[in-house]
Design a protein around this motif. Structure first.
Motif, PDB file in Angstrom:
ATOM      1  N   LYS A 179       0.799  -1.290  -0.064  1.00 46.58           N
ATOM      2  CA  LYS A 179       0.061  -0.137  -0.017  1.00 46.58           C
ATOM      3  C   LYS A 179       0.874   1.304   0.017  1.00 46.58           C
ATOM      4  O   LYS A 179       0.823   2.362  -0.745  1.00 46.58           O
ATOM      5  N   LEU A 180       1.716   1.165   0.997  1.00 48.89           N
ATOM      6  CA  LEU A 180       2.687   2.409   0.993  1.00 48.89           C
ATOM      7  C   LEU A 180       3.674   2.589  -0.179  1.00 48.89           C
ATOM      8  O   LEU A 180       3.897   3.668  -0.604  1.00 48.89           O
ATOM      9  N   ARG A 181       3.917   1.554  -0.841  1.00 50.36           N
ATOM     10  CA  ARG A 181       4.718   1.575  -1.973  1.00 50.36           C
ATOM     11  C   ARG A 181       3.888   2.035  -3.165  1.00 50.36           C
ATOM     12  O   ARG A 181       4.627   3.094  -3.720  1.00 50.36           O
ATOM     13  N   GLU A 182       2.780   1.685  -3.356  1.00 49.21           N
ATOM     14  CA  GLU A 182       1.887   2.653  -4.243  1.00 49.21           C
ATOM     15  C   GLU A 182       1.972   4.047  -4.038  1.00 49.21           C
ATOM     16  O   GLU A 182       1.764   4.840  -4.894  1.00 49.21           O
ATOM     17  N   GLN A 183       1.544   4.426  -2.793  1.00 51.83           N
ATOM     18  CA  GLN A 183       1.594   5.704  -2.474  1.00 51.83           C
ATOM     19  C   GLN A 183       2.848   6.406  -2.572  1.00 51.83           C
ATOM     20  O   GLN A 183       2.714   7.594  -3.398  1.00 51.83           O
ATOM     21  N   MET A 184       3.923   5.816  -2.513  1.00 56.52           N
ATOM     22  CA  MET A 184       5.170   6.535  -2.589  1.00 56.52           C
ATOM     23  C   MET A 184       5.516   6.524  -4.157  1.00 56.52           C
ATOM     24  O   MET A 184       6.311   7.568  -4.261  1.00 56.52           O
ATOM     25  N   GLN A 185       5.044   5.455  -4.932  1.00 54.97           N
ATOM     26  CA  GLN A 185       5.363   5.667  -6.256  1.00 54.97           C
ATOM     27  C   GLN A 185       5.013   7.008  -6.903  1.00 54.97           C
ATOM     28  O   GLN A 185       5.634   7.794  -7.509  1.00 54.97           O
ATOM     29  N   VAL A 186       3.495   7.468  -6.588  1.00 51.54           N
ATOM     30  CA  VAL A 186       3.076   8.754  -7.089  1.00 51.54           C
ATOM     31  C   VAL A 186       3.608   9.823  -6.489  1.00 51.54           C
ATOM     32  O   VAL A 186       4.023  10.886  -7.065  1.00 51.54           O
ATOM     33  N   GLU A 187       4.081   9.909  -5.068  1.00 49.13           N
ATOM     34  CA  GLU A 187       4.636  10.660  -4.252  1.00 49.13           C
ATOM     35  C   GLU A 187       6.235  11.113  -4.872  1.00 49.13           C
ATOM     36  O   GLU A 187       6.538  12.403  -5.103  1.00 49.13           O
ATOM     37  N   LEU A 188       7.108  10.143  -5.208  1.00 45.36           N
ATOM     38  CA  LEU A 188       8.241  10.202  -5.461  1.00 45.36           C
ATOM     39  C   LEU A 188       8.218  10.940  -6.876  1.00 45.36           C
ATOM     40  O   LEU A 188       9.216  11.564  -7.082  1.00 45.36           O
ATOM     41  N   LYS A 189       7.111  10.493  -7.696  1.00 49.06           N
ATOM     42  CA  LYS A 189       7.179  11.224  -8.987  1.00 49.06           C
ATOM     43  C   LYS A 189       7.081  12.632  -8.931  1.00 49.06           C
ATOM     44  O   LYS A 189       7.602  13.416  -9.689  1.00 49.06           O
ATOM     45  N   SER A 190       6.059  12.896  -7.942  1.00 43.41           N
ATOM     46  CA  SER A 190       5.717  14.440  -8.097  1.00 43.41           C
ATOM     47  C   SER A 190       7.068  15.238  -7.275  1.00 43.41           C
ATOM     48  O   SER A 190       7.198  16.137  -7.771  1.00 43.41           O
ATOM     49  N   LEU A 191       7.711  14.347  -6.301  1.00 35.88           N
ATOM     50  CA  LEU A 191       8.868  15.077  -5.589  1.00 35.88           C
ATOM     51  C   LEU A 191       9.710  15.351  -6.659  1.00 35.88           C
ATOM     52  O   LEU A 191      10.329  16.546  -6.705  1.00 35.88           O
ATOM     53  N   GLN A 192      10.133  14.526  -7.559  1.00 36.11           N
ATOM     54  CA  GLN A 192      11.227  14.416  -8.491  1.00 36.11           C
ATOM     55  C   GLN A 192      11.040  15.720  -9.484  1.00 36.11           C
ATOM     56  O   GLN A 192      11.699  16.563  -9.769  1.00 36.11           O
ATOM     57  N   ARG A 193       9.637  15.951 -10.037  1.00 35.71           N
ATOM     58  CA  ARG A 193       9.075  16.868 -11.041  1.00 35.71           C
ATOM     59  C   ARG A 193       9.624  18.276 -10.229  1.00 35.71           C
ATOM     60  O   ARG A 193       9.884  18.988 -10.688  1.00 35.71           O
ATOM     61  N   GLU A 194       9.308  18.364  -8.877  1.00 37.41           N
ATOM     62  CA  GLU A 194       9.222  19.505  -8.287  1.00 37.41           C
ATOM     63  C   GLU A 194      10.871  19.991  -7.960  1.00 37.41           C
ATOM     64  O   GLU A 194      11.045  21.329  -8.353  1.00 37.41           O
ATOM     65  N   VAL A 195      11.681  18.965  -7.669  1.00 35.71           N
ATOM     66  CA  VAL A 195      13.118  19.281  -7.555  1.00 35.71           C
ATOM     67  C   VAL A 195      13.947  19.253  -8.836  1.00 35.71           C
ATOM     68  O   VAL A 195      14.848  19.864  -8.783  1.00 35.71           O
ATOM     69  N   PHE A 199      16.722  11.589 -11.973  1.00 33.31           N
ATOM     70  CA  PHE A 199      16.578  10.312 -11.134  1.00 33.31           C
ATOM     71  C   PHE A 199      16.886   9.075 -11.899  1.00 33.31           C
ATOM     72  O   PHE A 199      15.973   8.969 -12.907  1.00 33.31           O
ATOM     73  N   LEU A 200      17.632   8.252 -11.340  1.00 34.61           N
ATOM     74  CA  LEU A 200      17.989   7.020 -12.159  1.00 34.61           C
ATOM     75  C   LEU A 200      17.755   5.929 -11.128  1.00 34.61           C
ATOM     76  O   LEU A 200      18.361   5.901 -10.381  1.00 34.61           O
ATOM     77  N   PHE A 201      16.762   5.035 -11.310  1.00 38.77           N
ATOM     78  CA  PHE A 201      16.613   4.057 -10.227  1.00 38.77           C
ATOM     79  C   PHE A 201      16.340   2.760 -10.744  1.00 38.77           C
ATOM     80  O   PHE A 201      16.239   2.610 -11.922  1.00 38.77           O
ATOM     81  N   VAL A 202      16.810   1.959 -10.068  1.00 36.81           N
ATOM     82  CA  VAL A 202      16.902   0.495 -10.132  1.00 36.81           C
ATOM     83  C   VAL A 202      15.766  -0.336  -9.501  1.00 36.81           C
ATOM     84  O   VAL A 202      15.253   0.231  -8.395  1.00 36.81           O
ATOM     85  N   THR A 203      15.017  -1.312 -10.339  1.00 37.31           N
ATOM     86  CA  THR A 203      13.714  -1.855  -9.788  1.00 37.31           C
ATOM     87  C   THR A 203      13.841  -3.205 -10.648  1.00 37.31           C
ATOM     88  O   THR A 203      14.043  -3.174 -11.664  1.00 37.31           O
ATOM     89  N   HIS A 204      13.184  -4.066  -9.970  1.00 39.44           N
ATOM     90  CA  HIS A 204      12.774  -5.442 -10.553  1.00 39.44           C
ATOM     91  C   HIS A 204      11.270  -5.419 -10.848  1.00 39.44           C
ATOM     92  O   HIS A 204      10.825  -6.380 -11.225  1.00 39.44           O
ATOM     93  N   ASP A 205      10.622  -4.537 -10.293  1.00 34.81           N
ATOM     94  CA  ASP A 205       9.221  -4.230 -10.192  1.00 34.81           C
ATOM     95  C   ASP A 205       8.828  -3.678 -11.527  1.00 34.81           C
ATOM     96  O   ASP A 205       8.839  -2.266 -11.788  1.00 34.81           O
ATOM     97  N   GLN A 206       8.174  -4.249 -12.513  1.00 34.35           N
ATOM     98  CA  GLN A 206       7.699  -3.564 -13.723  1.00 34.35           C
ATOM     99  C   GLN A 206       6.652  -2.700 -13.591  1.00 34.35           C
ATOM    100  O   GLN A 206       6.759  -1.633 -14.231  1.00 34.35           O
ATOM    101  N   GLU A 207       5.756  -3.108 -12.641  1.00 27.88           N
ATOM    102  CA  GLU A 207       4.631  -1.954 -12.626  1.00 27.88           C
ATOM    103  C   GLU A 207       5.249  -0.440 -12.082  1.00 27.88           C
ATOM    104  O   GLU A 207       4.965   0.601 -12.270  1.00 27.88           O
ATOM    105  N   GLU A 208       6.304  -0.844 -11.027  1.00 31.25           N
ATOM    106  CA  GLU A 208       6.898   0.437 -10.456  1.00 31.25           C
ATOM    107  C   GLU A 208       7.693   1.298 -11.652  1.00 31.25           C
ATOM    108  O   GLU A 208       7.492   2.514 -11.681  1.00 31.25           O
ATOM    109  N   ALA A 209       8.224   0.595 -12.480  1.00 30.85           N
ATOM    110  CA  ALA A 209       9.022   1.235 -13.732  1.00 30.85           C
ATOM    111  C   ALA A 209       7.851   1.900 -14.658  1.00 30.85           C
ATOM    112  O   ALA A 209       8.028   3.000 -14.916  1.00 30.85           O
ATOM    113  N   LEU A 210       6.798   1.113 -14.729  1.00 35.04           N
ATOM    114  CA  LEU A 210       5.861   1.669 -15.786  1.00 35.04           C
ATOM    115  C   LEU A 210       5.173   3.141 -15.118  1.00 35.04           C
ATOM    116  O   LEU A 210       5.051   3.945 -15.908  1.00 35.04           O
TER     117      LEU A 210
END
Ligand code: ATP
Length: 365
Positions: A179-195, A199-210
């Motif tokens: 749940k928190l991960r899904e919330q943070m996915q959206v939040e991280l994206k908007s934080l990145q846009r603000e700053v 961002f170069l990130f590593v993940t094995h989670d395809q949904e997270e990447a998409l």
């Protein structure tokens, strides 16, 4: 490649990057011939299964590993031989690596202290970074007194306080529950846009990447199979590996492709692009056949998943296809096509994509 519009060098450029661990019989080629450009301000994902080499690439960019061959450029400068502290990057590790005995404020200000920034300046810059991460008022807490998502944001504040050009993130949401991960996915994206930091990130989670990325590099066995936007990678997978790893895909190849599609080769079609109709095939008009492929088969499996149901259908022409149907109809719970029943699958020709016949390492590009 120089960005034609801005004339700026890419934030990160990897050219012929290779890393071999060990030597002789025990040598492991972790990364091989990786060429990659990450644009300034991009949110870029390196996606791949465990062991595909993405963390090793990240560690080479940070300067924690030395490449066996190839070059690394940051903002147009060759940093291949530079130590980590001479590179304009910061890393957020999966476990955040916060100092448990220090307050949140001191954790964030620590890097500035090491760089010799005076106490009041570093405290005010740390407060600013915490405010950007929506953590104002948490200065005096210890990491142990924060939630997982808050700890994650402290780690981000700490990494961003030096205003690096590039932030490297190693599975940044891996330690959070779903749940928190899904919330943070959206939040991280908007934080990145603000700053506005790359961002170069590593993940094995395809949904997270998409969900989060502007572009994705799909890794397999030490190399990059495809680079593209989430839509490109999902809708037009370049290889069978990408088709299988990013989402679920149906592959049609061999004699079945000739019979069903009228063309030899390997083709991909996503389950949600297939419609399922109960009953036997009926001949459609020639006009419709030009636009749509209709094939008869038998339902092998029905998997109900709330909003949708997955049907596994063995076509008479040979291949087994998965069709995903939205459960928008009656709520009776009865399946439109129970296991063992005859159905027709239909899909538009425009949704069928030719993929390369083999994955990268099998040598056909
Ligand atoms: P994960 O998602 O599991 O972290 P990854 O895609 O990031 O996987 P890497 O950690 O880059 O993959 O590892 C790539 C390959 O290199 C693996 O086969 C791994 O075992 C090997 N490897 C990584 N680090 C070392 C090392 N220090 N010594 C020897 N082999 C290593």
């Amino acid at each position: 490649m120089i960005d034609q519009r801005s004339g700026a060098a890419p934030a990160v450029r990897l050219a012929g990057l290779r890393k071999v661990f060990g030597s002789g019989d025990g040598a492991v080629v972790a990364v091989d011939s990786v060429d990659l450009d990450v644009g300034d301000g991009e949110f870029f994902a390196m996606l791949g299964p465990s062991g595909s080499g993405k963390t090793t690439v990240l560690r080479m960019i940070a300067g924690f590993e030395t490449p066996t061959a190839g070059r690394i450029h940051l903002g147009g400068r060759d940093v291949t031989a530079d130590p980590p502290f001479d590179r304009d990057v910061n890393t957020v590790f999966q476990d955040y690596a916060l100092f448990p005995h220090m307050s949140v404020l001191d954790n964030v200000a620590y890097g500035l202290m090491v760089k010799g920034v005076g106490k009041s300046a570093r405290r005010s810059r740390a407060r600013e970074a915490l405010a950007t991460m929506r953590l104002a008022g948490m200065d005096d807490r210890r990491p142990g007194q924060l939630s997982g998502g808050q700890r994650q944001r402290v780690a981000l504040a700490r990494a961003l306080v030096n205003h690096p050009k590039v932030l490297l993130l190693d599975e940044p949401l891996g330690a959070l529950d779903l749940k928190l991960r899904e919330q943070m996915q959206v939040e991280l994206k908007s934080l990145q846009r603000e700053v506005g930091v790359t961002f170069l990130f590593v993940t094995h989670d395809q949904e997270e990447a998409l969900t989060m990325s502007d572009r994705i590099a799909v890794f397999n066995d030490g190399g990059v199979e495809q680079v593209g936007t989430p839509t490109e990678v999902y809708e037009h997978p370049a290889t069978p590996f990408v088709a299988g790893f990013v989402g679920t895909s149906n592959l049609i190849s061999g004699t079945a492709s000739g019979e069903l599609l009228g063309e030899e080769g390997t083709f991909s079609i996503r389950p949600e692009k297939i419609t399922l109709r109960p009953g036997e095939a009926v001949e459609g008009s020639a006009d419709a056949a030009e636009r749509e492929v209709v094939a008869a088969g038998e339902v092998q499996e029905v998997v109900y998943a709330g909003p949708s149901t997955r049907y596994v259908v063995r076509l008479d022409a040979g291949p087994e296809l998965v069709a995903l149907q939205q459960n928008t109809g009656s709520a009776s719970g009865r399946s439109a096509a129970p296991r063992g029943s005859r159905v027709r699958l239909g899909f538009a020709r425009e949704n069928v994509y030719r993929v390369r016949g083999a994955t990268r390492e099998e040598g056909t590009t």
